[in-house]
Write an enzyme that holds these catalytic residues in place. Structure first.
Site, PDB file in Angstrom:
ATOM      1  N   SER A 210     -76.257 130.431  94.415  1.00 58.45           N
ATOM      2  CA  SER A 210     -76.673 130.786  93.084  1.00 58.45           C
ATOM      3  C   SER A 210     -76.850 129.667  92.155  1.00 58.45           C
ATOM      4  CB  SER A 210     -75.660 131.858  92.483  1.00 58.45           C
ATOM      5  OG  SER A 210     -74.328 131.279  92.258  1.00 58.45           O
ATOM      6  N   GLU A 385     -71.857 143.250  76.086  1.00 63.30           N
ATOM      7  CA  GLU A 385     -70.742 142.638  75.937  1.00 63.30           C
ATOM      8  C   GLU A 385     -71.279 141.021  76.013  1.00 63.30           C
ATOM      9  OE1 GLU A 385     -68.363 143.720  79.594  1.00 63.30           O
ATOM     10  OE2 GLU A 385     -68.052 145.576  78.798  1.00 63.30           O
ATOM     11  N   HIS A 392     -72.348 130.004  86.410  1.00 61.34           N
ATOM     12  CA  HIS A 392     -74.018 130.110  86.414  1.00 61.34           C
ATOM     13  C   HIS A 392     -74.522 129.248  85.185  1.00 61.34           C
ATOM     14  CE1 HIS A 392     -72.545 133.166  89.305  1.00 61.34           C
ATOM     15  NE2 HIS A 392     -73.411 132.473  90.107  1.00 61.34           N
TER      16      HIS A 392
END
Length: 454
Positions: A210, A385, A392
């Site tokens: 990622s 939220e 990341h």
């Protein structure tokens, strides 16, 4: 013998015919395949040899091209000029143009501007892959700019195998049978588009997790999707096969490495960056100095067998500071294992781990939040939220890491560095670019779901 020839002679003749003529038939068929696509945007006169694309032309499979629905496009029409530039399309919002294409590398030339106005356009392809940074045109100016893009499909040659895509990947704008181009910016205006198959470009394949992948949704990003903008058009195509949550083992098990190797030609590159997920317990765990090193060496051997050039990239740090503002190593021995493999196998190394430590400490604990996905609730639609992700990256952070990778690449003796764009400013992680100076117009696709991996 005569009986054998009499009985099987026709079969022998047929086999000889196929052996001799089939390659020529195949080449002829390949020669007849379409290699060029041309589009003239707008409602006015159409340039000869170009397909007309009007603002209301929504993509349809039977047509093979068109705009993605959901955006109001405005037609631009001027009184005089060449048909290709006299008219065009624009929008107050980002808009997407799709073209059905076989997998491969393509040179894409875009005509940007307005004969009776100004424009400012940012172009991305597929999953938010940065191809052209914000490009301005003066009043009455048209610019023709070219970038090179790679597109791919899940099928692996004629093997009958496919990449084992995760469910979320089915919604991605890569892994399909089309090229998707995103026109974004303060005032995007496009008059024409040309696409040419490029079989000569060097392909740089990226294998990773990622922190490398072309993140499909705002506000997430990774260095791999910023990488293409640093290379000369027509010379290099970046094929980013990284995916969130991947480790060296899972990348193999899902046929992702096989897909790369099937496409790889002599002189292509394989950049490998893993580590974040390999250290975790479970079925994909590898021990840093034993199985992790062994598996890395198998990647290297596989690339070399295809005539490819492997490059190892150490994993960047997570955002983890001690009380003195120094980075805490959360990656254990994995970066050092990569360094050892690079030395033992005589492979080029980009030590992003070392550079990221300097970079993060230059930012400090507070300012570094701008480089990661730290956003208060309500920043993005449906975000109920706070985002607080220390693995990341934001688009700003991903861009800074891409600059670090390019700087590390420049310090190698790899041939591919001659294809970097001229004039790239040397990057010093002790003096990073400012968040306030970074421009990234938001894409329309957003997600509140954190990418796999940590």
């Amino acid at each position: 013998m005569k009986r054998v020839l009499k009985r099987y002679g026709p079969i022998f003749k047929a086999l000889i015919f196929l052996w001799y003529f089939l390659p020529q038939i195949t080449l002829a068929q390949e020669g007849n395949q379409k290699t060029e696509w041309k589009f003239d945007f707008g409602t006015g006169e159409v340039q000869a040899g170009y397909e007309a694309v009007q603002p209301w032309d929504i993509y349809a499979a039977e047509k093979g091209f068109g705009f993605l629905g959901g955006t109001d496009l405005i037609g631009i029409e001027n009184l005089e000029g060449d048909p290709l530039v006299i008219d065009g399309v624009s929008s107050l919002d980002p808009f997407y143009f799709l073209v059905d294409l076989p997998e491969g590398n393509y040179d894409v030339t875009v005509y940007l501007g307005d004969l009776q106005g100004k424009s400012a356009t940012t172009i991305r392809a597929e999953c938010r892959r940065l191809m052209l940074e914000e490009t301005e045109t003066a009043y009455g100016e048209i610019k023709a700019l070219t970038f090179t893009v790679n597109i791919r499909q899940p099928e692996i040659g004629n093997t009958g195998e496919r990449v084992k895509l995760k469910e979320r990947e089915l919604d991605y704008l890569h892994w399909d049978d089309k090229l998707t181009i995103e026109f974004n910016g303060e005032n995007p205006r496009v008059t024409g588009l040309e696409i040419q198959l490029n079989t000569r470009a060097v392909t740089v394949f990226l294998a990773g997790n990622s922190t490398v992948v072309d993140q499909a949704y705002e506000p997430w990003a990774a260095w791999g999707q910023m990488f293409p903008v640093f290379f000369q058009a027509g010379k290099v195509a970046i094929a980013n096969h990284a995916e969130s949550g991947e480790s060296l083992l899972s990348f193999q098990r899902e046929n992702r490495l096989d897909k790369i190797l099937d496409l790889m030609r002599p002189g292509d590159y394989l950049f490998v960056e893993f580590g974040h997920n390999d250290q975790k317990t479970g079925g994909n765990h590898l021990d840093a100095f034993t199985t992790y090193k062994e598996t890395l060496k198998s990647y290297i051997a596989s690339a070399r067998q295809k005539g490819g050039i492997p490059v190892l990239v150490t994993s960047m740090h997570r955002r983890s500071f001690d009380q003195n503002g120094k980075i805490v190593n959360t990656l254990g021995d994995y970066p050092e294992a990569v360094r050892q493999v690079a030395h033992e196998e005589n492979v080029a190394l980009i030590d992003l781990n070392a550079m990221s430590k300097v970079l993060y400490e230059s930012w400090g604990p507070e300012y570094s939040k701008k480089a990661f996905v730290h956003f208060a609730k309500g920043t993005f639609e449906g975000q109920e939220e706070d985002f607080a992700d220390n693995t990341h990256f934001s688009t700003y952070g991903a861009n800074e890491l891409a600059k670090a990778v390019v700087e590390g690449l420049k310090n190698t003796d790899l041939e591919v560095i001659k294809f970097l764009k001229p004039g790239i400013v040397p990057y010093d992680p002790e003096i990073p670019g400012r968040f306030e100076d970074f421009y990234w117009p938001l894409s329309k696709r957003t997600s509140n779901v954190k990418p796999d991996g940590n």
